[in-house]
Design an enzyme around this catalytic site. Structure first.
Site, PDB file in Angstrom:
ATOM      1  N   HIS A   1       0.928  -1.107  -0.247  1.00  0.00           N
ATOM      2  CA  HIS A   1      -0.212   0.313  -0.154  1.00  0.00           C
ATOM      3  C   HIS A   1       0.822   1.398  -0.022  1.00  0.00           C
ATOM      4  CE1 HIS A   1      -2.571   2.935   2.253  1.00  0.00           C
ATOM      5  NE2 HIS A   1      -3.869   2.420   1.375  1.00  0.00           N
TER       6      HIS A   1
ATOM      7  N   ASP B   1       3.302  -5.423   8.400  1.00  0.00           N
ATOM      8  CA  ASP B   1       1.237  -4.337   8.281  1.00  0.00           C
ATOM      9  C   ASP B   1       0.726  -5.570   8.392  1.00  0.00           C
ATOM     10  OD1 ASP B   1      -0.418  -2.979   6.823  1.00  0.00           O
ATOM     11  OD2 ASP B   1       0.614  -2.393   5.639  1.00  0.00           O
TER      12      ASP B   1
ATOM     13  N   GLN C   1      -4.892  -5.670   6.370  1.00  0.00           N
ATOM     14  CA  GLN C   1      -5.574  -6.147   6.139  1.00  0.00           C
ATOM     15  C   GLN C   1      -5.792  -7.887   7.172  1.00  0.00           C
ATOM     16  OE1 GLN C   1      -8.069  -6.506   3.564  1.00  0.00           O
ATOM     17  NE2 GLN C   1      -7.032  -3.457   3.242  1.00  0.00           N
TER      18      GLN C   1
ATOM     19  N   LYS D   1     -10.890  -1.671   9.841  1.00  0.00           N
ATOM     20  CA  LYS D   1     -10.637  -2.710   9.202  1.00  0.00           C
ATOM     21  C   LYS D   1     -11.356  -4.022   9.928  1.00  0.00           C
ATOM     22  CE  LYS D   1      -7.409  -0.755   6.128  1.00  0.00           C
ATOM     23  NZ  LYS D   1      -8.496  -0.085   5.317  1.00  0.00           N
TER      24      LYS D   1
ATOM     25  N   CYS E   1      -4.998   2.243  -3.586  1.00  0.00           N
ATOM     26  CA  CYS E   1      -3.966   3.227  -3.339  1.00  0.00           C
ATOM     27  C   CYS E   1      -2.400   1.729  -2.997  1.00  0.00           C
ATOM     28  CB  CYS E   1      -3.566   3.220  -1.864  1.00  0.00           C
ATOM     29  SG  CYS E   1      -4.738   4.290  -1.533  1.00  0.00           S
TER      30      CYS E   1
HETATM   31  N1  7TS Z   1      -1.819  -0.548   4.662  1.00  0.00           N
HETATM   32  C1  7TS Z   1      -2.607  -2.115   3.841  1.00  0.00           C
HETATM   33  C2  7TS Z   1      -2.112  -2.848   3.577  1.00  0.00           C
HETATM   34  C3  7TS Z   1      -3.849  -1.500   3.683  1.00  0.00           C
HETATM   35  O1  7TS Z   1      -4.495  -2.103   3.231  1.00  0.00           O
HETATM   36  C4  7TS Z   1      -4.281  -0.080   4.444  1.00  0.00           C
HETATM   37  C5  7TS Z   1      -5.660   0.899   4.099  1.00  0.00           C
HETATM   38  C6  7TS Z   1      -3.233   1.095   4.942  1.00  0.00           C
HETATM   39  C7  7TS Z   1      -2.262   0.643   5.111  1.00  0.00           C
HETATM   40  C8  7TS Z   1      -3.851   2.081   5.128  1.00  0.00           C
HETATM   41  O2  7TS Z   1      -4.259   2.284   6.308  1.00  0.00           O
HETATM   42  P1  7TS Z   1      -4.955   3.395   6.543  1.00  0.00           P
HETATM   43  O3  7TS Z   1      -6.311   2.990   7.901  1.00  0.00           O
HETATM   44  O4  7TS Z   1      -3.642   3.809   8.172  1.00  0.00           O
HETATM   45  O5  7TS Z   1      -5.764   4.511   5.710  1.00  0.00           O
HETATM   46  N2  7TS Z   1      -6.335   0.134   3.014  1.00  0.00           N
HETATM   47  C9  7TS Z   1      -7.441   0.610   2.117  1.00  0.00           C
HETATM   48  C10 7TS Z   1      -7.635   0.057   0.464  1.00  0.00           C
HETATM   49  O6  7TS Z   1      -7.931  -0.950   0.504  1.00  0.00           O
HETATM   50  N3  7TS Z   1      -9.040   0.441   1.134  1.00  0.00           N
HETATM   51  O7  7TS Z   1      -9.435   2.067   1.303  1.00  0.00           O
HETATM   52  C11 7TS Z   1      -7.906   1.881   2.234  1.00  0.00           C
END
Ligand code: 7TS
Length: 405
Positions: A122, A199, A202, A225, A363
């Site tokens: 990401h 990370d 997911q 999530k 992303c």
């Molecule tokens: N890493 C992964 C693997 C992710 O899926 C996401 C968010 C992030 C980092 C960032 O997380 P945040 O909470 O700081 O935003 N992924 C997604 C997605 O797949 N669609 O919207 C957000």
């Protein structure tokens, strides 16, 4: 106990509505999951009964809020099996967690060293490391992936070497669903003395992680999530690692002493928690964690796997349909393209039929570049999705494809 999706759905009132005159089918869970009543009620209870700032008041409400927040820190510790609660830092999200580490390492890394990520990160696990490398002159490397969306780890020994400062990678890809070979990568990293960050954005809602058995240095989760509130991340770090790096935000509550000339930092976890924390979010996340664990991550994941297999098989009947990411080891994410049709157009027509999916690059622009596509449609499944919903999704998709051809 048998998995009862209909009972689970009753805990998510938001699912029971129509969008454009059709029953809502929410398949955008990899972006954010819906919140059960337990989470909504825990937040409302906090505001109705004990809203106060934490760690600062002698008064009763402040004590109650502080106790509630600190008990969640302990619940998170148990959930991921950290050694001590002080190794659990509350951040604003995965993005904030990764930036905390990447910035914190600034004065520990220099030219001649390298940072390793993968081809399927990401943006939040790419850009902070690029910024770190720009600041320090270190080199950014990546572990490549193949056409199935699996990491190619047979060249790992050349990529992760004695000059590697940190290896940072996702457990499960948000775009491809690939479950990565975490232990192999961690083991090679340990061999050369590199630090490690996983990370878990997911994996949080789909897989149980034990940070001690992984022996990982840093691990990060996202509350929203995992059926919890937005604006909250969890950053786990081994004590000696967290003590070795500097905080990137200064302010109240993260200090031991302050004079007008100089300050000293508080111990863990406060050193990394400047300012008033997201108290309602933390309390809501505690309720989410309890809810998740009562149903059981393994049962949830088994249900989601069945949905994924069912959907993948059904989709393959649509002409021109191509799954992006067919790793052997895969979580409940179905990314696809339909030849000749833009993913955005499909997304709009699906929404018109009540189906919520995400479209675009998710992303992860480097993944799109690697597959030579502009974007995908992504359906991602959660504990409350049903086979009937997959049927509705498939009918809606067939209709959309027919209209756009
Ligand atoms: N890493 C992964 C693997 C992710 O899926 C996401 C968010 C992030 C980092 C960032 O997380 P945040 O909470 O700081 O935003 N992924 C997604 C997605 O797949 N669609 O919207 C957000």
């Amino acid at each position: 106990m048998a998995y009862n999706v209909h009972d689970i759905r009753k805990q998510f009132p938001i699912l029971n509505q129509e969008v454009h005159g059709q029953p809502l089918v929410y398949l955008d869970n990899a972006a954010t999951a819906q919140k059960p009543l337990a989470v909504i009620n825990a937040i409302s209870d906090y505001y109705l009964k004990y809203n106060a700032n934490v760690h600062r008041g002698v008064h009763t409400l402040s004590q109650r809020a502080t106790d509630a927040m600190e008990s969640v820190r302990e619940e998170v510790r148990v959930h991921i099996n950290a050694t001590e609660a002080a190794e659990i830092i509350f951040t604003r999200g995965i993005t904030d967690s990764i930036n905390t580490i990447a910035y914190g390492m600034s004065n520990r890394i220099h030219q001649g060293q390298n940072v390793v990520i993968t081809a399927m990160e990401h943006h939040s696990n790419i850009v902070p490391w690029q910024m770190l490398c720009e600041r320090t002159g270190a080199e950014l490397r990546h572990i490549p992936m193949d056409e199935h969306g699996e990491l190619v780890i047979n060249g790992l020994e050349d990529i992760v070497d004695h000059n590697t400062a940190i290896v940072a990678f996702n457990h499960i890809s948000n775009t491809l669903g690939t479950i990565n070979p975490v232990e192999e990568i961690l083991s090679r990293s340990r061999e050369v003395g590199a630090w490690t960050l996983v990370d878990g954005a997911q994996s949080g809602p789909h897989a149980q992680v034990d940070v001690q058995s992984w022996d990982v240095d840093f691990f990060t989760l996202s509350s929203h999530k995992m059926y919890g509130p937005t604006g909250l991340g969890i950053l786990y770090g081994k004590r000696e690692r967290l003590e070795a790096i500097s905080p990137y935000q200064g302010g109240g509550e993260m200090i031991a002493t302050v004079t007008l000339e100089k300050s000293t930092y508080a111990g863990l976890p406060h050193k990394f928690e400047a300012g008033t924390p997201h108290v309602e979010g933390i309390i809501g996340f505690g309720a989410a964690l309890k809810f998740l664990n009562e149903i059981g991550i393994e049962s949830i994941s088994a249900h989601e796997q069945n949905l994924l297999e069912y959907a993948t098989e059904k989709c393959s009947k649509i002409e021109g349909f191509r799954v992006i990411g067919n790793a052997k080891n895969k979580a409940s994410v179905l990314s696809f393209v339909v030849d000749g049709i833009h993913s955005y157009d499909l997304g709009v027509l699906l929404d018109q039929q009540g189906i919520a999916v995400r479209t675009g690059q998710h992303c992860t622009q480097p993944i799109m570049d690697a597959f030579c596509i502009q974007g995908t449609v992504r359906a991602s499944f959660a504990m409350y999705n049903t086979f009937d919903e997959i049927d509705s999704f498939m009918s809606a998709l067939s209709r959309a494809v027919t209209m756009l051809r």
